[in-house]
Design a protein around this motif. Structure first.
Motif, PDB file in Angstrom:
ATOM      1  N   ILE A  93       0.861  -1.169   0.011  1.00  0.00           N
ATOM      2  CA  ILE A  93       0.144  -0.097  -0.056  1.00  0.00           C
ATOM      3  C   ILE A  93       0.917   1.162  -0.123  1.00  0.00           C
ATOM      4  CG2 ILE A  93      -1.874   1.263   1.462  1.00  0.00           C
ATOM      5  CD1 ILE A  93      -2.781  -1.392   2.372  1.00  0.00           C
ATOM      6  N   THR A  94       0.780   2.181  -1.046  1.00  0.00           N
ATOM      7  CA  THR A  94       1.829   3.212  -1.270  1.00  0.00           C
ATOM      8  C   THR A  94       1.192   4.499  -0.107  1.00  0.00           C
ATOM      9  OG1 THR A  94       0.328   4.131  -2.978  1.00  0.00           O
ATOM     10  CG2 THR A  94       2.056   2.564  -3.556  1.00  0.00           C
ATOM     11  N   ASP A  95       1.739   5.333  -0.170  1.00  0.00           N
ATOM     12  CA  ASP A  95       1.554   6.696   0.568  1.00  0.00           C
ATOM     13  C   ASP A  95       0.306   7.394  -0.018  1.00  0.00           C
ATOM     14  OD1 ASP A  95       3.822   6.059   2.279  1.00  0.00           O
ATOM     15  OD2 ASP A  95       5.041   7.441   1.261  1.00  0.00           O
ATOM     16  N   GLU A  96       0.554   7.224  -1.179  1.00  0.00           N
ATOM     17  CA  GLU A  96      -0.878   8.026  -1.904  1.00  0.00           C
ATOM     18  C   GLU A  96      -2.004   7.017  -1.656  1.00  0.00           C
ATOM     19  OE1 GLU A  96      -1.186  10.819  -3.544  1.00  0.00           O
ATOM     20  OE2 GLU A  96       0.925  11.056  -2.909  1.00  0.00           O
ATOM     21  N   GLU A  97      -1.958   5.938  -1.601  1.00  0.00           N
ATOM     22  CA  GLU A  97      -3.295   5.068  -1.347  1.00  0.00           C
ATOM     23  C   GLU A  97      -3.702   5.176   0.172  1.00  0.00           C
ATOM     24  OE1 GLU A  97      -2.854   1.317  -4.386  1.00  0.00           O
ATOM     25  OE2 GLU A  97      -1.637   1.355  -2.573  1.00  0.00           O
ATOM     26  N   VAL A  98      -2.539   5.447   1.033  1.00  0.00           N
ATOM     27  CA  VAL A  98      -3.125   5.669   2.477  1.00  0.00           C
ATOM     28  C   VAL A  98      -3.649   7.063   2.769  1.00  0.00           C
ATOM     29  CG1 VAL A  98      -1.915   6.351   4.652  1.00  0.00           C
ATOM     30  CG2 VAL A  98      -1.147   4.177   3.307  1.00  0.00           C
ATOM     31  N   LYS A  99      -3.074   7.980   1.836  1.00  0.00           N
ATOM     32  CA  LYS A  99      -3.781   9.195   2.029  1.00  0.00           C
ATOM     33  C   LYS A  99      -5.139   9.235   1.359  1.00  0.00           C
ATOM     34  CE  LYS A  99       0.529  11.906   2.134  1.00  0.00           C
ATOM     35  NZ  LYS A  99       1.336  12.994   1.569  1.00  0.00           N
ATOM     36  N   ARG A 100      -5.284   8.748   0.101  1.00  0.00           N
ATOM     37  CA  ARG A 100      -6.630   8.614  -0.396  1.00  0.00           C
ATOM     38  C   ARG A 100      -7.503   7.995   0.521  1.00  0.00           C
ATOM     39  NH1 ARG A 100      -5.540   5.107  -4.526  1.00  0.00           N
ATOM     40  NH2 ARG A 100      -4.194   6.894  -5.443  1.00  0.00           N
TER      41      ARG A 100
ATOM     42  N   ARG B 246      -9.753   7.589  16.252  1.00  0.00           N
ATOM     43  CA  ARG B 246      -9.187   6.109  16.154  1.00  0.00           C
ATOM     44  C   ARG B 246     -10.012   5.520  15.222  1.00  0.00           C
ATOM     45  NH1 ARG B 246      -8.698   6.851  21.865  1.00  0.00           N
ATOM     46  NH2 ARG B 246     -10.531   5.427  22.422  1.00  0.00           N
ATOM     47  N   GLN B 247     -11.318   5.698  15.472  1.00  0.00           N
ATOM     48  CA  GLN B 247     -12.195   4.867  14.668  1.00  0.00           C
ATOM     49  C   GLN B 247     -11.885   5.261  13.102  1.00  0.00           C
ATOM     50  OE1 GLN B 247     -13.826   2.366  14.290  1.00  0.00           O
ATOM     51  NE2 GLN B 247     -15.522   2.595  15.858  1.00  0.00           N
ATOM     52  N   LEU B 248     -11.919   6.744  12.886  1.00  0.00           N
ATOM     53  CA  LEU B 248     -11.769   7.112  11.321  1.00  0.00           C
ATOM     54  C   LEU B 248     -10.428   6.440  11.023  1.00  0.00           C
ATOM     55  CD1 LEU B 248     -12.356  10.846  11.633  1.00  0.00           C
ATOM     56  CD2 LEU B 248     -13.827   9.021  10.476  1.00  0.00           C
ATOM     57  N   ILE B 249      -9.334   6.384  11.707  1.00  0.00           N
ATOM     58  CA  ILE B 249      -8.053   5.632  11.397  1.00  0.00           C
ATOM     59  C   ILE B 249      -8.194   4.150  10.877  1.00  0.00           C
ATOM     60  CG2 ILE B 249      -5.614   5.076  12.039  1.00  0.00           C
ATOM     61  CD1 ILE B 249      -5.541   7.761  13.262  1.00  0.00           C
ATOM     62  N   SER B 250      -9.049   3.452  11.992  1.00  0.00           N
ATOM     63  CA  SER B 250      -9.501   2.060  11.397  1.00  0.00           C
ATOM     64  C   SER B 250     -10.320   1.786  10.296  1.00  0.00           C
ATOM     65  CB  SER B 250     -10.110   1.417  12.913  1.00  0.00           C
ATOM     66  OG  SER B 250     -11.419   2.163  12.871  1.00  0.00           O
ATOM     67  N   PHE B 251     -11.313   2.705  10.028  1.00  0.00           N
ATOM     68  CA  PHE B 251     -11.878   2.838   8.721  1.00  0.00           C
ATOM     69  C   PHE B 251     -11.094   2.830   7.661  1.00  0.00           C
ATOM     70  CE2 PHE B 251     -15.427   3.677   6.257  1.00  0.00           C
ATOM     71  CZ  PHE B 251     -16.537   3.037   6.654  1.00  0.00           C
ATOM     72  N   ALA B 252     -10.247   3.919   7.806  1.00  0.00           N
ATOM     73  CA  ALA B 252      -9.188   4.064   6.662  1.00  0.00           C
ATOM     74  C   ALA B 252      -8.336   2.827   6.309  1.00  0.00           C
ATOM     75  CB  ALA B 252      -8.334   5.127   6.771  1.00  0.00           C
ATOM     76  N   ARG B 253      -8.052   2.405   7.348  1.00  0.00           N
ATOM     77  CA  ARG B 253      -7.146   0.729   7.487  1.00  0.00           C
ATOM     78  C   ARG B 253      -7.898  -0.049   6.355  1.00  0.00           C
ATOM     79  NH1 ARG B 253      -6.619  -1.677  12.917  1.00  0.00           N
ATOM     80  NH2 ARG B 253      -5.155  -0.197  13.423  1.00  0.00           N
ATOM     81  N   ALA B 254      -9.423  -0.241   6.767  1.00  0.00           N
ATOM     82  CA  ALA B 254      -9.902  -1.204   6.247  1.00  0.00           C
ATOM     83  C   ALA B 254     -10.020  -0.717   4.528  1.00  0.00           C
ATOM     84  CB  ALA B 254     -11.400  -1.462   6.773  1.00  0.00           C
ATOM     85  N   LEU B 255     -10.274   0.313   4.223  1.00  0.00           N
ATOM     86  CA  LEU B 255     -10.671   0.733   3.100  1.00  0.00           C
ATOM     87  C   LEU B 255      -9.247   0.779   2.215  1.00  0.00           C
ATOM     88  CD1 LEU B 255     -13.162   3.886   3.365  1.00  0.00           C
ATOM     89  CD2 LEU B 255     -13.607   1.547   3.000  1.00  0.00           C
ATOM     90  N   ALA B 256      -8.083   1.108   2.854  1.00  0.00           N
ATOM     91  CA  ALA B 256      -6.871   0.919   2.304  1.00  0.00           C
ATOM     92  C   ALA B 256      -6.637  -0.273   1.475  1.00  0.00           C
ATOM     93  CB  ALA B 256      -5.761   1.735   3.001  1.00  0.00           C
ATOM     94  N   ALA B 257      -6.929  -1.214   2.291  1.00  0.00           N
ATOM     95  CA  ALA B 257      -6.768  -2.758   1.740  1.00  0.00           C
ATOM     96  C   ALA B 257      -7.515  -3.025   0.644  1.00  0.00           C
ATOM     97  CB  ALA B 257      -7.061  -3.658   3.031  1.00  0.00           C
ATOM     98  N   ASP B 258      -8.437  -2.149   0.064  1.00  0.00           N
ATOM     99  CA  ASP B 258      -9.258  -2.202  -0.901  1.00  0.00           C
ATOM    100  C   ASP B 258     -10.106  -3.763  -0.985  1.00  0.00           C
ATOM    101  OD1 ASP B 258     -10.410  -1.922  -3.619  1.00  0.00           O
ATOM    102  OD2 ASP B 258      -8.725  -2.602  -4.541  1.00  0.00           O
ATOM    103  N   PRO B 259     -10.762  -4.156  -0.037  1.00  0.00           N
ATOM    104  CA  PRO B 259     -11.332  -5.365   0.210  1.00  0.00           C
ATOM    105  C   PRO B 259     -12.606  -5.751  -0.602  1.00  0.00           C
ATOM    106  CG  PRO B 259     -12.003  -4.051   2.152  1.00  0.00           C
ATOM    107  CD  PRO B 259     -11.142  -3.226   1.366  1.00  0.00           C
ATOM    108  N   ALA B 260     -12.914  -6.785  -1.126  1.00  0.00           N
ATOM    109  CA  ALA B 260     -14.104  -7.155  -1.806  1.00  0.00           C
ATOM    110  C   ALA B 260     -15.421  -7.156  -0.933  1.00  0.00           C
ATOM    111  CB  ALA B 260     -13.882  -8.446  -2.432  1.00  0.00           C
ATOM    112  N   MET B 261     -15.102  -7.529   0.396  1.00  0.00           N
ATOM    113  CA  MET B 261     -16.170  -7.264   1.313  1.00  0.00           C
ATOM    114  C   MET B 261     -15.946  -6.375   2.487  1.00  0.00           C
ATOM    115  SD  MET B 261     -17.700 -11.289   1.454  1.00  0.00           S
ATOM    116  CE  MET B 261     -16.224 -11.878   1.367  1.00  0.00           C
TER     117      MET B 261
END
Length: 694
Positions: A551-558, A592-607
């Motif tokens: 996961i690149t820095d750009e994807e983290v920021k996105r 903390r919740q927003l960071i954990s939400f960004a963590r899930a989205l950065a992984a680009d999951p199918a579900m």
């Protein structure tokens, strides 16, 4: 777990390092041999050189060439010692046959005519001088107790040096040899200790790594029933106890075992009767070891368990310090810890009492009794030349060395018992069944179709928390799960993540039974946000990336911008490199919740699985996340466990659960039109909201 099994597995861990261990033990053997050779050199120095002056001397009429430098001149007369004469090959025809004896009284030396036992009682009486020399009458006793009288003179310092001239160099060389042996022994022991320490550290490093990896493979159900403190104790304290086994116990047992064998051999060479006496003490010592091991193993098992209980209590207190202080339960927690601490103290004292009785004190008592008997018997008989003083000195030295390694071994028995119990506790964890990798191979990124087909689930026995649950989530749909506490919402998601196996029915992912899919592969395509977000020690960027370096820095920021987390992250001094302390306690719950939400989205999951994900977020931030979810949930199947029904009105399907069953299903509008459980829940929340706003 039996001791034999424990020791077998410990041996397996040491097998890759067997060459290094054997090398260290060989150095240990060399060091031990060098140390054991010291008393032999001391015996030779004492008997053959220091006390050799007391051997018979004979008068020489003339000094032959081969005896030059070996003859002592006293008062104008030449004398040669008996053993020196034999070495130089002098025959009886060259010796005057007049025998004299050198006797000592403190630091004074006397030359006495005739053969006198130097170890008998002596009385010196001055008599008339002759030719200016002090003369003495010496009264001694022979073996029958009869008094014998001889005359002699006091030797000057120069005359004593003359009589020692042939022994000075051997004494110097033997002293140098003794010192060299000490240095060699110290050098060999230093290297072998260094080697064993390094080997032990490597073994424990690998063991801890295997244990840590194994813990990650254990099912969630194992952690539900095992206290965190107990696991931490096994990973840290128990493995450290095992390290001492490889370092201290192994080296001590081998070194002192070699010591004992070498000492018994040396004692047999010196005096067979003395060696036999030492052998008689061995059964008593073996009995001590047997009794100690039998009782101490029980205590150490309890000790390690109580230590785990203490760690658990400490961990719970620290993790819940806010609750403890808020409810002013400090005294209650203190009492709980005091009780556990007192239990640990009591069982520790039982072990200490046993150790104090059966280890060093008992061995010291046997040693002192043995030494007293030996010195009393052989010391008294040495006056009749049964044993030489040098041999007696060497024997006493060896006796001390004989019991010292026994003491060392006995002292290490406690560490060995601790290590054995600790190893058993570690291997118990490693024997726990890990999550099974199902028959299916790796799964590609799924489309996201999820089907629950008559799924029933029970954590224990027939106490089902889910009963015949069936529903279908089409790819890209958002499924909301609502219901009262204990209705089974989280259990459904635990089954989807493969944390627990389905008891009855089946779950299909893109038409494939989850039992045929590798759960680890499936989880790589699922994003998870919990109600209580957990942040790891590191930076904010690290917590969003979560060990996934692709996961690149750009994807983290996105990802952060998509959930509006970038707004507060960019204001921090370090930005995305801002350090995060343990559990992220320097950040607010919403951050903390927003960071954990960004963590899930950065992984680009199918579900996506959102378990009360918006519970810790204020209304303004919640609206921003709702907007982001509409965009980010496209192409992803999203499951939302929600208590606040206002956050799930956009869901494609809402499942209302009660006591493990789906009572209602449909969209928000459809459920409101049914005038059922969902409508009542919604109206209650809206009424609460109206009261709060009023």
């Amino acid at each position: 777990m039996s001791k034999e099994n424990v020791w077998g597995r410990l041996t397996e861990y040491a097998r890759p390092f067997q060459k290094q261990i054997l090398g260290a033990l060989f150095l240990l053997l060399l060091g031990t041999s060098a140390e054991l050779a010291g008393p032999f050199l001391a015996k030779v120095m004492i008997d053959n050189h220091i006390l050799a002056i007391q051997k018979p001397w004979y008068q020489l009429d003339e000094v032959p060439p081969q005896a030059a430098g070996q003859v002592a001149s006293v008062n104008g007369t030449n004398y040669i010692r008996e053993d020196v004469a034999a070495k130089t090959g002098l025959g009886l025809d060259r010796i005057n046959q007049k025998e004299v004896t050198v006797l000592t009284e403190g630091t004074t030396y006397y030359l006495v005519s005739g053969k006198v036992n130097p170890n008998t009682e002596k009385q010196f009486t001055p008599i008339m001088p002759e030719n200016g020399r002090e003369r003495f009458e010496v009264t001694t006793k022979d073996q029958s107790g009869q008094k014998m009288t001889s005359t002699g003179i006091r030797l000057t310092a120069e005359e004593v040096k003359a009589m020692y001239q042939g022994d000075v160099l051997p004494i110097v060389w033997l002293s140098v040899g003794y010192g060299a042996l000490i240095l060699l022994s110290a050098g060999f022991n230093y290297v072998q200790i260094l080697w064993l320490q390094k080997i032990a550290q490597r073994i424990i490093q690998q063991m801890r790594m295997k244990l840590f990896i194994h813990l990650q493979k254990l099912p969630v159900s194992f952690f539900d029933k095992t206290p965190v403190g107990a696991l931490v104790s096994r990973v840290s304290n128990d493995t450290e106890a095992i390290r001492e086994l490889y370092v201290s116990v192994l080296a001590t047992f081998v070194q002192n075992g070699l010591y004992l064998i070498g000492i018994l051999i040396a004692l047999y060479i010196l005096q067979p009767e003395l060696a036999l006496f030492c052998f008689l003490t061995v059964p008593v010592l073996v009995l001590l070891v047997y009794v100690y091991q039998r009782y101490s193993s029980r205590y150490y098992a309890v000790i390690r368990a109580k230590l785990g209980d203490m760690n658990t209590t400490i961990n719970e207190m620290i993790q819940n310090m806010t609750i403890v202080q808020a409810f002013r339960r400090e005294k209650g927690v203190q009492k709980e810890f005091a009780d556990v601490n007192e239990d640990y103290f009591k069982v520790r004292m039982k072990e200490i009492n046993l150790e104090s009785l059966l280890l060093r004190p008992a061995v010291d008592l046997i040693w002192k009794i043995s030494l007293t008997l030996i010195v009393w018997y052989y010391g008294s008989t040495s006056f009749h030349s049964v044993i030489s003083f040098g041999a007696l000195f060497a024997f006493v030295d060896y006796m001390g060395r004989f019991f010292e390694p026994i003491n060392m071994i006995m002292n290490r028995l406690s560490q060995m018992q601790q290590a054995t119990i600790s190893a058993g506790r570690v291997f118990e964890i490693m024997d726990e069944t890990t999550e099974k990798k199902e028959a299916g191979a790796q799964i590609e990124r799924p489309r996201g179709e999820v089907v629950f087909d008559n799924v029933s689930f029970a954590y224990q026995g027939d106490d089902y928390v889910l009963k015949n649950v069936s529903f279908t989530a089409q790819p890209g749909q958002t499924i909301a799960l609502v219901g009262h506490t204990g209705s089974g919402k989280s259990s459904l998601m635990n089954l989807l993540l493969g944390f627990y196996p389905v008891t009855k029915g089946s779950i299909l992912i893109d038409g494939q039974d989850m039992r045929q899919i590798d759960t680890h592969s499936l989880r790589s395509h699922v994003g998870l946000v919990l109600q209580d977000p957990f942040l790891f020690t590191g930076s904010i960027g690290f917590n969003i990336r979560m060990y996934k370096d692709t996961i690149t820095d750009e994807e983290v920021k996105r990802a952060a911008k998509a959930v509006r987390a970038d707004e507060f992250i960019s204001k921090l001094p370090g930005g995305y490199d801002e350090p995060v302390v343990e559990r992220g306690m320097t950040l607010s719950a919403g951050q903390r919740q927003l960071i954990s939400f960004a963590r899930a989205l950065a992984a680009d999951p199918a579900m996506l699985i959102l378990d009360e994900a918006t519970a810790s977020i204020d209304s303004e931030t919640e609206l921003a996340i709702q907007e982001a979810l509409h965009v980010l949930s496209k192409g992803r199947t999203t499951f939302i466990i929600a208590h606040r029904l206002s956050t799930i009105q956009h869901a494609d399907q809402i499942l209302v659960l009660s006591r493990g069953e789906i009572m209602e299903r449909g969209t928000h509008d459809e459920l409101m039109a049914q005038n059922g459980l969902y409508q009542k829940m919604y109206q209650l929340q809206q009424g609460s909201a109206s009261v709060e706003s009023a």
